[in-house]
Design an enzyme around this catalytic site. Sequence first.
Site, PDB file in Angstrom:
ATOM      1  N   LYS A 294      -8.846  14.904   8.600  1.00 41.83           N
ATOM      2  CA  LYS A 294      -7.478  14.957   8.366  1.00 41.83           C
ATOM      3  C   LYS A 294      -7.728  14.093   6.986  1.00 41.83           C
ATOM      4  O   LYS A 294      -7.947  12.593   7.153  1.00 41.83           O
ATOM      5  CB  LYS A 294      -5.923  15.276   8.478  1.00 41.83           C
ATOM      6  CG  LYS A 294      -6.293  13.809   9.830  1.00 41.83           C
ATOM      7  CD  LYS A 294      -4.674  14.780  10.345  1.00 41.83           C
ATOM      8  CE  LYS A 294      -4.462  12.773  10.694  1.00 41.83           C
ATOM      9  NZ  LYS A 294      -3.819  13.359  12.251  1.00 41.83           N
TER      10      LYS A 294
ATOM     11  N   ARG B 116       7.855  15.762  17.056  1.00 45.44           N
ATOM     12  CA  ARG B 116       7.775  15.512  15.624  1.00 45.44           C
ATOM     13  C   ARG B 116       7.376  17.599  15.637  1.00 45.44           C
ATOM     14  O   ARG B 116       8.004  17.547  15.894  1.00 45.44           O
ATOM     15  CB  ARG B 116       6.361  15.104  15.418  1.00 45.44           C
ATOM     16  CG  ARG B 116       5.690  15.132  13.869  1.00 45.44           C
ATOM     17  CD  ARG B 116       4.780  14.261  13.346  1.00 45.44           C
ATOM     18  NE  ARG B 116       3.074  14.504  14.417  1.00 45.44           N
ATOM     19  CZ  ARG B 116       1.916  13.829  13.963  1.00 45.44           C
ATOM     20  NH1 ARG B 116       2.242  12.912  13.099  1.00 45.44           N
ATOM     21  NH2 ARG B 116       0.898  14.136  14.689  1.00 45.44           N
TER      22      ARG B 116
ATOM     23  N   TYR C 173      -1.216 -13.848 -12.411  1.00 44.61           N
ATOM     24  CA  TYR C 173       0.602 -13.278 -12.459  1.00 44.61           C
ATOM     25  C   TYR C 173       1.403 -14.240 -12.197  1.00 44.61           C
ATOM     26  O   TYR C 173       0.999 -14.128 -10.671  1.00 44.61           O
ATOM     27  CB  TYR C 173       0.962 -11.756 -12.406  1.00 44.61           C
ATOM     28  CG  TYR C 173      -0.085 -10.538 -13.182  1.00 44.61           C
ATOM     29  CD1 TYR C 173       0.417 -10.887 -14.683  1.00 44.61           C
ATOM     30  CD2 TYR C 173      -0.817 -10.354 -12.833  1.00 44.61           C
ATOM     31  CE1 TYR C 173      -0.682 -10.363 -15.813  1.00 44.61           C
ATOM     32  CE2 TYR C 173      -1.225  -9.350 -13.463  1.00 44.61           C
ATOM     33  CZ  TYR C 173      -1.070  -9.470 -14.924  1.00 44.61           C
ATOM     34  OH  TYR C 173      -1.977  -8.088 -15.604  1.00 44.61           O
TER      35      TYR C 173
ATOM     36  N   MET D 223      -4.031  -5.091 -10.800  1.00 44.16           N
ATOM     37  CA  MET D 223      -4.594  -4.561 -10.646  1.00 44.16           C
ATOM     38  C   MET D 223      -5.909  -3.545 -10.129  1.00 44.16           C
ATOM     39  O   MET D 223      -6.192  -2.858  -9.652  1.00 44.16           O
ATOM     40  CB  MET D 223      -4.050  -3.308 -12.008  1.00 44.16           C
ATOM     41  CG  MET D 223      -4.314  -1.615 -11.957  1.00 44.16           C
ATOM     42  SD  MET D 223      -3.084  -0.539 -13.290  1.00 44.16           S
ATOM     43  CE  MET D 223      -1.550  -1.302 -13.201  1.00 44.16           C
TER      44      MET D 223
END
Length: 400
Positions: free
Chosen positions: A49, A150, A279, A327
Amino acid sequence: MLSWEQSPSLVQMQRERAWVEIDLAAIAHNVTQIKRLLQKRTELMAVVKADAYGHGAIAIAQASVQAGATWLGVATIPEGIELRESGIQAPILILGATYTPEQIRAIAHWNLQPTLCTPKQALVFAETIANLPNASPLPVHLKLDTGMSRLGTDWQAATEFAQLVHRLPNLTIASIYSHLATAESLDRTVVNQQQQRFETAIAQIQLAGITPPKLHLANSAGTLTDANLHYDLVRVGLALYGLYPAAHLKSVVALKPVLQVKARITQLKTIQAGTGVSYGHRFIADREMAIAVVGIGYADGIPRNLSNQMGAIVQGQLVPQIGAVTMDQLMLDVSQVPNLQEGDVVTILGHDGNESISADDWAETLGTISWEILCSFKHRLPRIAVSHALPDFALDAKRQ
Ligand SMILES: *Cc1c(COP(=O)(O)O)cnc(C)c1O
């Protein structure tokens, strides 16, 4: 998704900036090692998955089946369809819940096998299948909640649930299963309670005259901790990818991590003492420093919260990352590594020489789990299949 069969030049291009290397030989190794823990009657489901925990579902599914896994587990219908479209024939269990007639028709069309969690869901399935042209019985897997809270029918209502599905003409019970909440824990109280509830429910179902063809309960942790949890099938995710659900399980089996994250140095520079980096200037050089700019950042899946708290491996040496992760880029202090060049490859996660950085290391720093780390790498990073077995093999051949 990128396919694995690509021209060498495209693979080369994909290594221009940053990428994920997937060692398919390690998948084969892990499957073999895990299977050694199982009895002959116990099958192995490779849980693929979430794009095989970020590794690339098709390649991992193919490699797992080739190495001896006989089932595949996915979370969603599109994940199952992706595998079917690639030509994979192994039975595919959808671990998540599916409800709507559209979903049910897709499941039947693509030869997927659903998890049934409630009687209501079973009725919708039976009705939808009955309305299909040339309907044939659909194999379904009943999920019991034994303590995870669940998905699944409460274990105490399991008999009525199984009887209902058993009576529905278009559904065939292929297995009954449950999921463990604390299998990696040294304290076995909850695991034992869940197993007892599972066995009680199964005994009552059998008393009602229903014999489920398969039972399964174990995830990776259950598989590694206790053979009594194996039953007919184990559903293994994390261990397939070479990581351990808990540190104390490392002695049980020798697994190899499958994924490595690499990136190239895009610029080298020297900064003076007192110079701020990145930054917010969250790092200030306390001396003259050689720094490397590396072409990978949080948009690729490097958690920004690792800023100033992670390292990387450069020419076999562990070096600190400095300043905020941005980023698309991050900076390393490479003052201790001589003769670097722009274009050199840096290992962000993985091993080089005697050094290694694992998803467990990141998870510990971040207060999370390695599962989440593996799933965090974005599709901007190409997945490139490599086989570390091949150079070794060539080396041996030379020696003879
Ligand atoms: C994800 C999942 C697994 C695999 O869990 P790991 O801890 O990664 O081995 C097994 N069973 C179910 C129901 C799951 O959702």
